[in-house]
Enzyme design. Structure first.
Site, short mmCIF file in Angstrom:
data_model
loop_
_atom_site.label_atom_id
_atom_site.label_comp_id
_atom_site.label_asym_id
_atom_site.label_seq_id
_atom_site.Cartn_x
_atom_site.Cartn_y
_atom_site.Cartn_z
N ASP A 266 49.44 46.32 24.48
CA ASP A 266 48.06 46.58 24.10
C ASP A 266 47.10 45.56 24.75
O ASP A 266 47.38 44.36 24.74
CB ASP A 266 47.97 46.44 22.57
CG ASP A 266 46.68 46.92 22.00
OD1 ASP A 266 46.35 48.10 22.18
OD2 ASP A 266 45.98 46.09 21.34
N GLU B 1 66.06 40.67 31.32
CA GLU B 1 67.33 40.23 30.70
C GLU B 1 68.11 41.45 30.21
O GLU B 1 69.28 41.34 29.83
CB GLU B 1 67.04 39.30 29.50
CG GLU B 1 66.44 37.95 29.87
CD GLU B 1 65.86 37.21 28.65
OE1 GLU B 1 66.15 37.59 27.48
OE2 GLU B 1 65.10 36.24 28.86
C1 GLC Z 1 43.82 49.07 22.19
C2 GLC Z 1 44.29 50.21 21.31
C3 GLC Z 1 43.19 50.54 20.35
C4 GLC Z 1 42.90 49.32 19.52
C5 GLC Z 1 42.57 48.12 20.39
C6 GLC Z 1 42.59 46.86 19.62
O1 GLC Z 1 42.76 49.44 23.01
O2 GLC Z 1 44.68 51.30 22.09
O3 GLC Z 1 43.49 51.64 19.54
O4 GLC Z 1 41.83 49.58 18.65
O5 GLC Z 1 43.53 47.97 21.42
O6 GLC Z 1 43.90 46.54 19.25
#
Ligand code: GLC
Length: 555
Positions: free
Chosen positions: A223, A280
């Protein structure tokens, strides 16, 4: 094409053996937003057991599976759900709403039995403010975990440490009265940012990767991974003179150029550490959520295959839906990628308006053919295979914090309404009223109804997926744009050894007559309308409105 022992892709014509590429190069990834996929407990919220119940739909020997190769599941970790799971309170467990670790183990085993790989979300930029690490960190200036988060004094005049804003609106800093310092949160105040410059935090987060790899997951979607390292001096971001003047006053983030809060050169040191951990284990994939200019974005692959395997490529979601713009984007990517780097394409996600609403339901079929025939790994968002449009979520039903803070038109809820399985109550998603309303069109727009309709968009996706598996040209083959004499239709060639396909897509609602300088024997393998196959004269052929064709060309 052949994979060498180092994992690199050998030159196309150096091999006469069948293609042998990593699964994440040939496979198609399907994104599951677990709250909205299938509820098994009757509380109106999807869960992991629900995903297990629906695996036969995705792949395996069951009746008419879609035929995808991997699922990426958005976060299922314990969370207060301020951002629906992207605020993680424990990186190594499952929220009871979704199940428990045993359910996840069963999900992995059941998915693998159907040849479905399991990719999980990894949220390295921020945790929940209720994560025990943050609870400790905020407790005193001298707490051993103080430096696991990013704390800063205000400026001498008492103002915020710098001018950074949050994409969810408002400033990126909140004053914590306990110690009278500010903490950084580029998203919600409930999502404090981890400090990756602190070795103990970095080690703990790398162990999180090992925890899930040991459990058998096949990789991670990371993310906002380009945000994890910030400018070490926390300098102010410049104002963006091109910012949209109609942005809400609270959208500080939207009015800045993000020179210092993300995409810092030294982020790649940490990305290489992620990659070393994945290496790994055999056959795992690192996917990253990031969107920068080509020259910055491409660095996330690493210098020599030591970065992310698949930085997500969102470009086709962000540009006008036009043949010319799409051609230029694909060609630019093809030209920029080093030989060992593998492209990816994304057309939908839980963060964007629904594909069919962005480009229209007729063009959604063109999008399906494009996504599944370009060179690179496609990621498909749940429900896009049904051509679902944005759900209608009224103000009083609004859930998404981005919509609540920045206005209903910024809400991501419309793309998150529940999956539509059948024409029964709650579309077969749940026995209870779901957390977001089911779309009004569910009686036609559902899996069961579309399975029975031989020309449905679901059957188009299934045929494209089957075709892709059968034709190495679509996975291992090179990409080449082909001149067709028109600027609103896109034609390209995919070729591997002596297998050659031409894909031609009509981006308009009118019939188009195309001419390609090629008098070899050719035969339509697939039309987006699912109603014709057979011989075609490439020197003069027609595409009906919104029609796309895959044509097999004889050597
Ligand atoms: C990313 C995710 C989104 C979230 C953001 C903060 O963009 O896809 O849904 O709100 O990160 O974590």
């Amino acid at each position: 094409m052949k994979r060498s022992t180092s994992g690199d892709v050998a030159a196309e014509d150096s091999a006469d053996e069948p293609a042998e590429l990593a699964w994440w190069k040939t496979g198609v990834i399907y994104q599951i937003y677990p709250r909205s996929f299938q509820d098994s407990t009757g509380n109106g919220i999807g869960d992991l057991a629900g995903i297990i119940d629906r695996l036969d739909y995705l792949n395996g020997d069951g009746n008419q599976p879609l035929g995808v190769d991997a699922i990426w599941i958005s976060p299922f970790y314990p969370s207060p759900m301020a951002d629906f799971g992207y605020d993680v309170a424990d990186y190594c467990d499952i929220d009871s709403l979704f199940g428990d670790l045993d359910t996840l183990d069963r999900l992995i085993a059941e998915a693998h039995a159907r040849e479905i790989r399991v990719v999980v979300d990894y949220v390295p930029n921020h945790s929940s403010n209720l994560h025990p690490w943050f609870v400790e960190s905020r407790s005193s200036l001298s707490n051993p975990k103080r430096n696991w988060y990013i704390w800063h004094d205000g400026r001498a005049d008492g103002s915020l440490p710098n001018n950074w804003g949050s994409p969810f609106g408002g400033p990126a800093w909140t004053l914590d009265p306990v110690t009278d310092q500010y903490y950084l949160h580029q998203f919600l105040p409930e999502q404090p940012e981890l400090n990756w410059r602190e070795p103990a935090l970095a080690a703990a987060m790398l162990d999180v990767l090992r925890f899930w790899l040991d459990r058998g997951v096949d990789g991670f979607r990371m993310d906002v991974v380009g945000m994890i390292i910030k400018d070490s001096e926390f300098r102010d971001n410049p104002t963006n003179p091109k910012a949209d003047p109609t942005l809400p006053p609270d959208d500080i983030f939207g009015r800045q150029i993000h020179s210092f809060n993300e995409d810092q050169d030294d982020v790649h040191v940490t990305i290489r550490e992620f990659r070393r951990v994945l290496d790994e284990y055999p056959d795992r994939v690192a996917i990253g959520e990031l969107g920068y200019s080509m020259s910055r974005w491409i660095k996330y692959y690493g210098d020599d295959d030591d970065g992310l395997h698949l930085p997500f490529n969102f470009r086709l979601m962000q540009m006008p839906w036009e043949a010319g713009a799409i051609t230029r984007s694909v060609e630019k990517l093809e030209a920029a990628l080093p030989e060992w780097a593998w492209p990816s394409y994304v057309l939908g996600s839980h963060d964007a308006p629904r594909l069919a609403s962005r480009i229209g339901t007729a063009q959604a079929r063109i999008a399906a053919m494009l996504l599944l025939t370009l060179r690179g790994t496609p990621t498909l968002y749940q429900g896009d295979e049904l051509g679902l449009e944005n759900g209608v979520v009224s103000l009083d039903q609004l859930q998404d914090p981005q919509g609540i803070r920045l206005g209903v038109d910024r809400s991501r809820d419309p793309a998150r309404t529940p999956m539509q399985w059948d024409a029964g109550p709650h579309a077969g998603f749940s026995t209870a009223a779901p957390w977001l309303p089911i779309s009004a069109d569910y009686r036609e727009g559902n899996v069961a109804t579309q399975q029975e309709d031989p020309r449905s968009i679901l059957n188009l996706y299934k045929q494209l997926l089957r075709y892709r598996r059968a034709m190495p040209a679509l996975t291992a083959g090179r990409y080449e744009t082909v001149t067709n004499g028109l600027d609103d239709c896109l034609t390209y060639r995919r070729r591997h050894l002596d297998e050659e396909l031409l894909i031609s897509l009509n981006f308009t609602g009118e019939e188009r007559s195309l001419s390609i300088r090629d008098d070899r024997r050719a035969s339509i393998g697939l039309s987006t309308h699912l109603d014709r196959i057979g011989g075609v004269d490439l020197t003069e052929f027609r595409l009906r409105p919104h029609e796309g064709l895959v044509v097999e060309v004889s050597p």
